[in-house]
Design a protein around this motif. Sequence first.
Motif, PDB file in Angstrom:
ATOM      1  N   CYS A  20     -27.067  17.390  40.844  1.00  0.00           N
ATOM      2  CA  CYS A  20     -25.996  16.773  41.661  1.00  0.00           C
ATOM      3  C   CYS A  20     -25.814  17.486  43.062  1.00  0.00           C
ATOM      4  O   CYS A  20     -25.568  16.849  43.877  1.00  0.00           O
ATOM      5  CB  CYS A  20     -24.927  16.872  40.779  1.00  0.00           C
ATOM      6  SG  CYS A  20     -24.705  15.919  39.132  1.00  0.00           S
ATOM      7  N   ALA A  21     -26.058  18.919  42.924  1.00  0.00           N
ATOM      8  CA  ALA A  21     -25.972  19.364  44.168  1.00  0.00           C
ATOM      9  C   ALA A  21     -27.066  19.101  45.165  1.00  0.00           C
ATOM     10  O   ALA A  21     -26.926  18.821  46.189  1.00  0.00           O
ATOM     11  CB  ALA A  21     -26.062  21.006  43.983  1.00  0.00           C
ATOM     12  N   ASN A  22     -28.154  19.010  44.549  1.00  0.00           N
ATOM     13  CA  ASN A  22     -29.262  18.420  45.401  1.00  0.00           C
ATOM     14  C   ASN A  22     -29.145  17.047  45.831  1.00  0.00           C
ATOM     15  O   ASN A  22     -29.589  16.887  46.988  1.00  0.00           O
ATOM     16  CB  ASN A  22     -30.687  18.748  44.529  1.00  0.00           C
ATOM     17  CG  ASN A  22     -31.976  18.728  45.411  1.00  0.00           C
ATOM     18  OD1 ASN A  22     -32.904  18.255  45.412  1.00  0.00           O
ATOM     19  ND2 ASN A  22     -31.899  19.690  46.318  1.00  0.00           N
ATOM     20  N   GLN A  23     -28.606  16.203  45.215  1.00  0.00           N
ATOM     21  CA  GLN A  23     -28.567  14.685  45.795  1.00  0.00           C
ATOM     22  C   GLN A  23     -27.664  14.865  46.658  1.00  0.00           C
ATOM     23  O   GLN A  23     -27.591  14.052  47.886  1.00  0.00           O
ATOM     24  CB  GLN A  23     -27.983  14.003  44.605  1.00  0.00           C
ATOM     25  CG  GLN A  23     -28.988  13.605  43.726  1.00  0.00           C
ATOM     26  CD  GLN A  23     -30.455  13.096  44.507  1.00  0.00           C
ATOM     27  OE1 GLN A  23     -30.168  11.975  45.317  1.00  0.00           O
ATOM     28  NE2 GLN A  23     -31.678  13.539  44.105  1.00  0.00           N
ATOM     29  N   GLN A  24     -26.218  15.824  46.813  1.00  0.00           N
ATOM     30  CA  GLN A  24     -25.276  15.791  47.860  1.00  0.00           C
ATOM     31  C   GLN A  24     -26.149  16.438  48.886  1.00  0.00           C
ATOM     32  O   GLN A  24     -25.730  16.045  50.146  1.00  0.00           O
ATOM     33  CB  GLN A  24     -24.314  16.725  47.422  1.00  0.00           C
ATOM     34  CG  GLN A  24     -23.222  16.885  48.363  1.00  0.00           C
ATOM     35  CD  GLN A  24     -22.617  15.347  48.736  1.00  0.00           C
ATOM     36  OE1 GLN A  24     -22.561  14.406  48.008  1.00  0.00           O
ATOM     37  NE2 GLN A  24     -22.185  15.219  50.055  1.00  0.00           N
ATOM     38  N   GLN A  25     -26.851  17.426  48.763  1.00  0.00           N
ATOM     39  CA  GLN A  25     -27.546  17.986  49.889  1.00  0.00           C
ATOM     40  C   GLN A  25     -28.530  16.859  50.614  1.00  0.00           C
ATOM     41  O   GLN A  25     -28.530  16.810  51.900  1.00  0.00           O
ATOM     42  CB  GLN A  25     -28.517  19.137  49.422  1.00  0.00           C
ATOM     43  CG  GLN A  25     -27.554  20.239  49.133  1.00  0.00           C
ATOM     44  CD  GLN A  25     -28.525  21.384  48.123  1.00  0.00           C
ATOM     45  OE1 GLN A  25     -29.495  20.946  47.427  1.00  0.00           O
ATOM     46  NE2 GLN A  25     -27.921  22.625  48.313  1.00  0.00           N
ATOM     47  N   LEU A  26     -29.064  16.101  49.910  1.00  0.00           N
ATOM     48  CA  LEU A  26     -30.084  15.124  50.264  1.00  0.00           C
ATOM     49  C   LEU A  26     -29.049  14.167  51.337  1.00  0.00           C
ATOM     50  O   LEU A  26     -29.369  13.676  52.323  1.00  0.00           O
ATOM     51  CB  LEU A  26     -30.765  14.080  49.289  1.00  0.00           C
ATOM     52  CG  LEU A  26     -32.164  14.571  48.859  1.00  0.00           C
ATOM     53  CD1 LEU A  26     -32.408  13.888  47.563  1.00  0.00           C
ATOM     54  CD2 LEU A  26     -32.884  13.782  49.979  1.00  0.00           C
ATOM     55  N   ARG A  27     -28.041  13.738  50.728  1.00  0.00           N
ATOM     56  CA  ARG A  27     -27.045  12.633  51.448  1.00  0.00           C
ATOM     57  C   ARG A  27     -26.442  13.394  52.798  1.00  0.00           C
ATOM     58  O   ARG A  27     -26.495  12.351  53.866  1.00  0.00           O
ATOM     59  CB  ARG A  27     -25.673  12.449  50.422  1.00  0.00           C
ATOM     60  CG  ARG A  27     -26.028  11.520  49.367  1.00  0.00           C
ATOM     61  CD  ARG A  27     -24.988  11.631  48.435  1.00  0.00           C
ATOM     62  NE  ARG A  27     -23.587  10.961  48.667  1.00  0.00           N
ATOM     63  CZ  ARG A  27     -23.014   9.692  48.869  1.00  0.00           C
ATOM     64  NH1 ARG A  27     -23.705   8.772  48.294  1.00  0.00           N
ATOM     65  NH2 ARG A  27     -21.906   9.439  49.312  1.00  0.00           N
ATOM     66  N   GLN A  28     -26.290  14.656  52.768  1.00  0.00           N
ATOM     67  CA  GLN A  28     -25.781  15.217  53.999  1.00  0.00           C
ATOM     68  C   GLN A  28     -27.106  15.401  54.941  1.00  0.00           C
ATOM     69  O   GLN A  28     -26.500  15.345  56.274  1.00  0.00           O
ATOM     70  CB  GLN A  28     -25.073  16.632  53.811  1.00  0.00           C
ATOM     71  CG  GLN A  28     -23.867  16.263  53.077  1.00  0.00           C
ATOM     72  CD  GLN A  28     -22.886  17.737  52.716  1.00  0.00           C
ATOM     73  OE1 GLN A  28     -22.686  17.886  51.610  1.00  0.00           O
ATOM     74  NE2 GLN A  28     -22.760  18.494  53.805  1.00  0.00           N
ATOM     75  N   SER A  29     -28.104  15.606  54.460  1.00  0.00           N
ATOM     76  CA  SER A  29     -29.100  15.683  55.420  1.00  0.00           C
ATOM     77  C   SER A  29     -29.642  14.661  55.872  1.00  0.00           C
ATOM     78  O   SER A  29     -30.196  14.460  57.028  1.00  0.00           O
ATOM     79  CB  SER A  29     -30.418  16.728  54.751  1.00  0.00           C
ATOM     80  OG  SER A  29     -30.016  17.775  54.303  1.00  0.00           O
ATOM     81  N   ILE A  30     -29.736  13.631  55.009  1.00  0.00           N
ATOM     82  CA  ILE A  30     -30.174  12.107  55.435  1.00  0.00           C
ATOM     83  C   ILE A  30     -29.060  11.055  55.236  1.00  0.00           C
ATOM     84  O   ILE A  30     -28.924  10.295  54.438  1.00  0.00           O
ATOM     85  CB  ILE A  30     -31.420  11.809  54.659  1.00  0.00           C
ATOM     86  CG1 ILE A  30     -32.323  12.947  54.568  1.00  0.00           C
ATOM     87  CG2 ILE A  30     -31.953  10.668  55.152  1.00  0.00           C
ATOM     88  CD1 ILE A  30     -33.563  12.793  53.516  1.00  0.00           C
TER      89      ILE A  30
END
Length: 625
Positions: free
Chosen positions: A246-256
Amino acid sequence: MSETKSTASSRYRPLTFGVTRVVLRDGKDGVRYLEAQQPLTDYAVRITDRLTHWAQTTPERSFMARRVKNADGSTGDWRHISYREALTHARAIGQALLDRGLSAERPVVILSENGLEHALLALGCLYAGIPHCPASPAYSVVSQDYEKLRHILKTLTPGLVFASDSTRYGRAILASVDSGVEVVLHEGSLDGRPTTPFASLLATLPTPQVDAAMQATGPDTITKFLFTSGSTKLPKAVINTHRMWCANQQQLRQSIPVLAGDPPVLIDWLPWNHTFGGNHNVGLTLYNGGTLYIDDGKPTPALMKETLRNLREIAPTVYFNVPTGFEAIADAMQTDAQLRKTLLSRVRMFFYAGAALAQPVWDSLHATQEAEIGERIVMGTGLGMTESSPFAVFVTSPNVKAGDIGVPAPGIRLKLVPVDGKIEVRYAGPNITPGYWRAPEATAEAFDEEGFFCTGDAVQWIDANDIHQGLKFDGRIAEDFKLATGTFVSVGPLRARIIAAGAPYIQDVVLTGLNLKEVGAMIFPTAAVRNLSGLGPNASLAEVLASAPVLTHFQRVFTDLARHATGSANRIARAILLAEPPSIDKGEVTDKGSINQRAVLKHRDALVRALHDDTAAHILKPGER
């Protein structure tokens, strides 16, 4: 929070980059720490929260689809699973798994390739809080000794093993799976061994127990085990948790940020036993309420036609592939109008990983895009690994060059450590694995004294005077070696230079010369090399590689490279073309198609010696004709 940055030039289809500013601080002994200026915002407690959310808010939207397999092996129309259906099936399967008393100590192992049944079983595991492991299908259908499959089963001690059909997986199951372990099949049966039909799991009536089990899961609950490629040692089971995913998916959303806009549409072949396909792409689909079309093609001569067929029909919003896939797509788009029209109609970003993308392929894609739609599509890339879920570092602008990887995602701290004349990048953050399952020594070795995961990846600054441009890849530290003179050979940059110089005829390169006087190269050619030979389609690859036109061409490539070399560490003194493709069984190639240098060198040691002893056939030497 730092401001996002959009593509500034009209040459590119607009795309916003979420992280453009970083913070750098110095530590002791040359160590430096790098992180995004933008903080990580709140993310879901568990990945199943996103499944229930979309099942409630957009129940009829398609979560996943796959073409129906016909009796003759061809594929037909798309079969869709909606978010409502996905949740319904997950609850039923989850109940069936709870009824069997499965747990982290007795998890589910999935032997099969990407498929709807595979996806539903994985969702059922997630809902019930029972870890699963998608094992590489190659360990069952390509391997002849099943060594790695047996290792996976021994490491995990599963309580249930699933396979899509008995025809493809039956031999591996009978040879490797203990008689006391339940086997579930979607199709077929096994002689002399009882099996359970997958349909019976779907028919299970869910009770409040399964919903309570889902609510009892939390950030530290294990979602799955993903095994490393095991190139020089047996694979390790990387623990994946809800927090990581879940953290990684939020990191993806904020980066892209485009991922957080309209629901993403993917057409994707990347295998789910690998983190790129199974965590990154399935995860961003589920987290953002998108739709994933399973592509039964692959970037191989036999299966690329299926991928191109799908891309003529399905218009993705983001598209992920490995360099070999983009190479084939770039070639096909030059003459395929329908492919150009569909693929480029609404895609916001291409993304590659797994190996270096040759600049000629990049240039070909951009030329086709500009001719078709009057603008370029951003080619995104970055750096990550199974242990980081995998997204860790991403580019900051459309002006990407081969080797650029960018800046850390929000919430990830990078530790830049001088090691053997290079800079190793290490990771810390909520997306980093707690370790390897049932392997305490390997876990302890993987983390440094400050708790940073040691990646073994080397990096440099894109521009040391502007740290906000981020980093570029500088190879794997473990792949670098010394010549007998004591000179270090930096494998990553030299390998990339050879691939670029030999494009489009070089697929990958393995460098030789450890403790020797000269650097050598073993070349894995692309299928396009046949066009050079002038031989017919029935000629063997060995005949093609031994033909005069092919040898003359590669002789010229290596002579030109030698002319620009600055010393023994970056001069290829001898090279050989390989007719035998890299072996998955031997760990020479990973599921995503990248070459492992050390494994190739280990298993082809006799050829390496022959290359440097001048006893191998058709050795190419710069300057010699």
